[in-house]
Design an enzyme around this catalytic site. Structure first.
Site, PDB file in Angstrom:
ATOM      1  N   LYS A   1       0.855  -1.197   0.000  1.00 36.69           N
ATOM      2  CA  LYS A   1       0.000   0.000   0.000  1.00 36.69           C
ATOM      3  C   LYS A   1       0.892   1.248   0.000  1.00 36.69           C
ATOM      4  CE  LYS A   1      -3.433  -2.882   0.125  1.00 36.69           C
ATOM      5  NZ  LYS A   1      -4.177  -3.424   1.233  1.00 36.69           N
TER       6      LYS A   1
HETATM    7  C1  LIG Z   1      -5.076  -4.454   1.878  1.00 36.51           C
HETATM    8  C2  LIG Z   1      -6.544  -4.284   2.015  1.00 36.51           C
HETATM    9  C3  LIG Z   1      -7.224  -4.473   3.225  1.00 36.51           C
HETATM   10  C4  LIG Z   1      -6.607  -5.116   4.433  1.00 36.51           C
HETATM   11  O1  LIG Z   1      -5.465  -4.535   4.892  1.00 36.51           O
HETATM   12  P1  LIG Z   1      -4.368  -5.399   5.717  1.00 36.51           P
HETATM   13  O2  LIG Z   1      -3.510  -4.342   6.311  1.00 36.51           O
HETATM   14  O3  LIG Z   1      -3.668  -6.262   4.713  1.00 36.51           O
HETATM   15  O4  LIG Z   1      -5.101  -6.201   6.741  1.00 36.51           O
HETATM   16  C5  LIG Z   1      -8.562  -4.133   3.282  1.00 36.51           C
HETATM   17  N1  LIG Z   1      -9.211  -3.680   2.209  1.00 36.51           N
HETATM   18  C6  LIG Z   1      -8.606  -3.533   1.021  1.00 36.51           C
HETATM   19  C7  LIG Z   1      -9.390  -3.000  -0.134  1.00 36.51           C
HETATM   20  C8  LIG Z   1      -7.260  -3.847   0.875  1.00 36.51           C
HETATM   21  O5  LIG Z   1      -6.671  -3.730  -0.321  1.00 36.51           O
END
Ligand SMILES: *Cc1c(COP(=O)(O)O)cnc(C)c1O
Length: 388
Positions: A190
């Site tokens: 991210k």
């Molecule tokens: C990555 C993601 C999550 C979850 O995040 P984590 O930190 O991996 O638990 C939730 N929603 C979306 C759309 C994501 O891409």
């Protein structure tokens, strides 16, 4: 052809980030120290929200947001079928029913008219997902929520650093001007990395205190918020919470990364623009549109295989060491959702059609111009070869 794999996404760490973590490792606090609050204040200020609560993952952020919102058994919560499973799983965690609303094929985001079509007396909330980094139509979603008394939790795991216009006014994603809470992820693919981590932003005092309680076993040590006070050792467990805390060294990393976020987003947008220019005249490929009211922070860049077979294009690109991926398999088609909620193929035709075409190509700030050109060349050559 590229000799090494170019991944679809990757973190960008510098010497400054490493120093920031080392400093905490040499301090008195590995967890529950001062860095968590420092990061939360900087994050809230960046987003323009009153509060930020940092937790152990984006998934934990979604779980706590669903609990704080009061979603529970008998409630229906609407989200997009084109998302990571966590967006819907948080609804299942609290015993509510995940309901999907089909996407707008132009943007890949949830279609507000489809949300309106799925409303029932049991609907309690909406979890719009800002797909690939592009904010959903939050003005329309907020209006629909207001008319129907719904709680809105934005899933902005893709969209840190993005913004949107409502009635000509610009808002930064996470400011919660059109929602009750917004969640983010600090997973390394991210926008900013903490290893694992998540954040919830809100402007609501009650939700803020509830999120803080739930993050740490339902326990408070805040004298002003306790029913009684037996002495300086005393704490109260007021609700059933979890250990969803994040550590101080993770927050040091996230805080150091946050300082570079605007540069990361600018680089992501520049790469996305190059991709657009390279592919917009390629009739065998489709692209998601950037809505005039949305400024995407481009977590992902998706191309749609309109001419060639998607699986063949995917394999051809992997063979050329391009680390392509697919985002996402429609959530309603996952066995858990079919078996527990009765969803079937055909329930969300636009999401399913999107899934048949989608390929995610590499996009991350540390990509060199040369890497970008290698990807463009590999895509154009593969498409040509598959169509000849
Ligand atoms: C990555 C993601 C999550 C979850 O995040 P984590 O930190 O991996 O638990 C939730 N929603 C979306 C759309 C994501 O891409």
């Amino acid at each position: 052809m590229s000799a090494r794999l170019i991944p679809y996404g990757r973190h960008s760490l510098g010497a400054d980030d490493i120093q920031a973590v080392l400093k905490v490792l040499e301090s008195d606090w590995l967890t529950q120290g001062p860095m968590v609050q420092k990061f939360e204040e900087a994050f809230a200020s960046y987003c323009g929200a009153r509060h930020a609560v940092a937790v152990s993952s984006g998934t934990a952020a979604l779980h706590l947001a669903a609990l704080a919102a009061g979603f529970a058994s008998g409630d229906e919560i609407i989200t997009s079928p084109i998302t990571f499973v966590a967006s819907a799983n948080c609804v299942a965690y609290v015993g509510a029913r995940p309901v999907f609303a089909d996407i707008d094929p132009q943007t890949g985001c949830i279609d507000v008219r489809e949300i309106a079509r799925r409303l029932t007396p049991a609907t309690k909330g909406i979890i719009p997902v800002h797909f690939a980094g592009q904010p959903c139509d939050l003005g329309a979603i907020a209006a629909l929520a207001r008319e129907n008394g719904l709680t809105v939790v934005e899933d902005a795991a893709h969209a840190l650093g993005s913004s949107y216009l409502v009635d000509g006014e610009e808002f930064r994603t996470g400011c919660c001007a059109h929602s009750d809470m917004t969640i983010f992820s600090l997973h390394p693919v991210k926008h900013i990395a903490a290893g694992e981590g998540g954040v919830i932003t809100t402007n609501d005092e009650k939700l803020y205190h509830r999120l803080c309680l739930l993050r740490s076993h339902g326990i408070t040590r805040d004298v002003d918020r306790m029913e009684t006070n037996d002495g300086p050792w005393y704490y109260e467990m007021q609700t059933l919470g979890f250990n969803y805390r994040i550590t101080d060294f993770q927050c040091a990393l996230a805080l150091s990364q946050l300082k570079k976020l605007d540069d990361f987003v600018a680089r992501r947008r520049a790469i996305a623009l190059k991709y657009r220019q390279a592919f917009e005249n390629e009739l065998a490929l489709g692209l998601l549109a950037e809505h005039p009211n949305a400024r995407s922070s481009y977590h992902l860049f998706v191309i749609l295989a309109l001419g060639p077979d998607r699986a063949e294009l995917f394999r051809a690109l992997r063979k050329k060491n391009i680390g392509v991926n697919v985002h996402y398999i429609p959530v309603h088609l996952q066995p858990f959702y079919r078996e527990n909620y009765g969803y079937r193929a055909g329930d969300y035709p636009l999401a399913e059609e999107y899934y048949r075409r989608a390929v995610t190509i590499p996009l991350y700030p540390a990509m060199s111009d040369n890497d970008v050109n290698l990807v463009i060349e590999a895509v154009c050559r593969s498409v040509k070869a598959l169509l000849s």
